[in-house]
Design an enzyme around this catalytic site. Structure first.
Site, mmCIF file in Angstrom:
data_model
loop_
_atom_site.group_PDB
_atom_site.id
_atom_site.type_symbol
_atom_site.label_atom_id
_atom_site.label_comp_id
_atom_site.label_asym_id
_atom_site.label_seq_id
_atom_site.Cartn_x
_atom_site.Cartn_y
_atom_site.Cartn_z
ATOM 1 C CG ASP A 1 -77.477 -1.330 -40.979
ATOM 2 O OD1 ASP A 1 -76.421 -0.791 -41.365
ATOM 3 O OD2 ASP A 1 -78.503 -0.685 -40.739
ATOM 4 C CG ASN B 1 -89.654 3.124 -42.918
ATOM 5 O OD1 ASN B 1 -88.625 3.353 -42.285
ATOM 6 N ND2 ASN B 1 -89.824 2.025 -43.629
#
Length: 243
Positions: free
Chosen positions: A67, A136
């Site tokens: 990314d 998360n």
């Protein structure tokens, strides 16, 4: 899925670096999928050390990163391109033409995602993909969602992720709100996956990812479906998994 328990961060880094170095030695022209963030720093430090001793050769290795922040140039100290050069590329004999990341400066999200996905296909597939685990459950920047994303895409980062990343910036206002990331489908196409996790703060989410239901609400849980996953985690991160 193979789980390797490490004593601490240093031990985790060394064990993970062993797996990556074995991949390079077995296939010198391998394609490595690389990750950024604080977790892999020790791994890259160990790989550099072995390179300096003459044990590793990166000359024919190709790398593709997971990314990049949308809007940051490679010269920006918080960009993942800068991170990779500072933490690994500038210290080994890798060919710069063989190192690839999404282009954060490209404002055309659809065009950049299509370009990077095509590049990932052109290198012949990823032999070993290194992953960290977000607080998360995100892998790459694939945030919790209602469905598993398929391929490279531009994502709006959740407040929880922005909050977690603000430590790298002068203020939370400087943290980019979007990023280009490999999608779940792209990650799952890798021949092997190496997930590294450390610290007690990741214990709950690691347990969910490894032993909970496979759900896009915990993106890393999809790794349960991959045929060749190795998890290297320290005792603190595995503390909930031992109970």
């Amino acid at each position: 899925m193979r789980i390797i328990r490490a004593k601490d961060y240093q031990d985790m880094s060394r064990k993970a670096a062993n797996i990556i170095s074995a991949q390079i030695i077995m296939k010198p022209d391998c394609v490595l999928g690389l990750a950024t963030g604080s977790t892999p720093i020790g791994i890259y430090r160990q790989l550099i050390e072995w390179y300096e001793k003459g044990d590793l050769d990166f000359a024919d290795v190709t790398t593709v990163n997971l990314d990049e922040y949308k809007g940051l140039s490679p010269e920006n100290e918080q960009s993942y391109a800068y991170f990779m050069h500072h933490r690994l590329f500038d210290h080994v004999n890798i060919n710069p033409q063989r190192t690839h990341l999404p282009d954060g400066t490209n404002p055309d999200a659809d065009g950049e995602c299509a370009r990077y996905e095509a590049l990932l296909q052109s290198v012949g597939g990823i032999d070993l993909q290194l992953l960290g685990l977000g607080n998360n459950g995100h892998i790459g920047f694939n945030e919790p969602d209602t469905a598993f994303e398929k391929e490279t895409h531009c994502i709006n980062l959740l407040e929880q992720t922005i909050e977690a990343n603000k430590r790298f910036f002068d203020s939370i206002d400087e943290v980019p709100k979007q990023a280009y990331t490999m999608g779940i489908r792209t990650i799952m196409m890798a021949k092997k996956i190496l997930l590294v996790v450390n610290g007690e703060g990741k214990a709950d989410i690691l347990k969910e990812a490894l032993y909970g239901p496979v759900t896009p609400h915990v993106p890393a849980s999809i790794l349960q479906m991959h045929p060749d996953v190795t998890v290297v985690a320290d005792e603190a991160a595995l503390s909930r998994c031992m109970k």
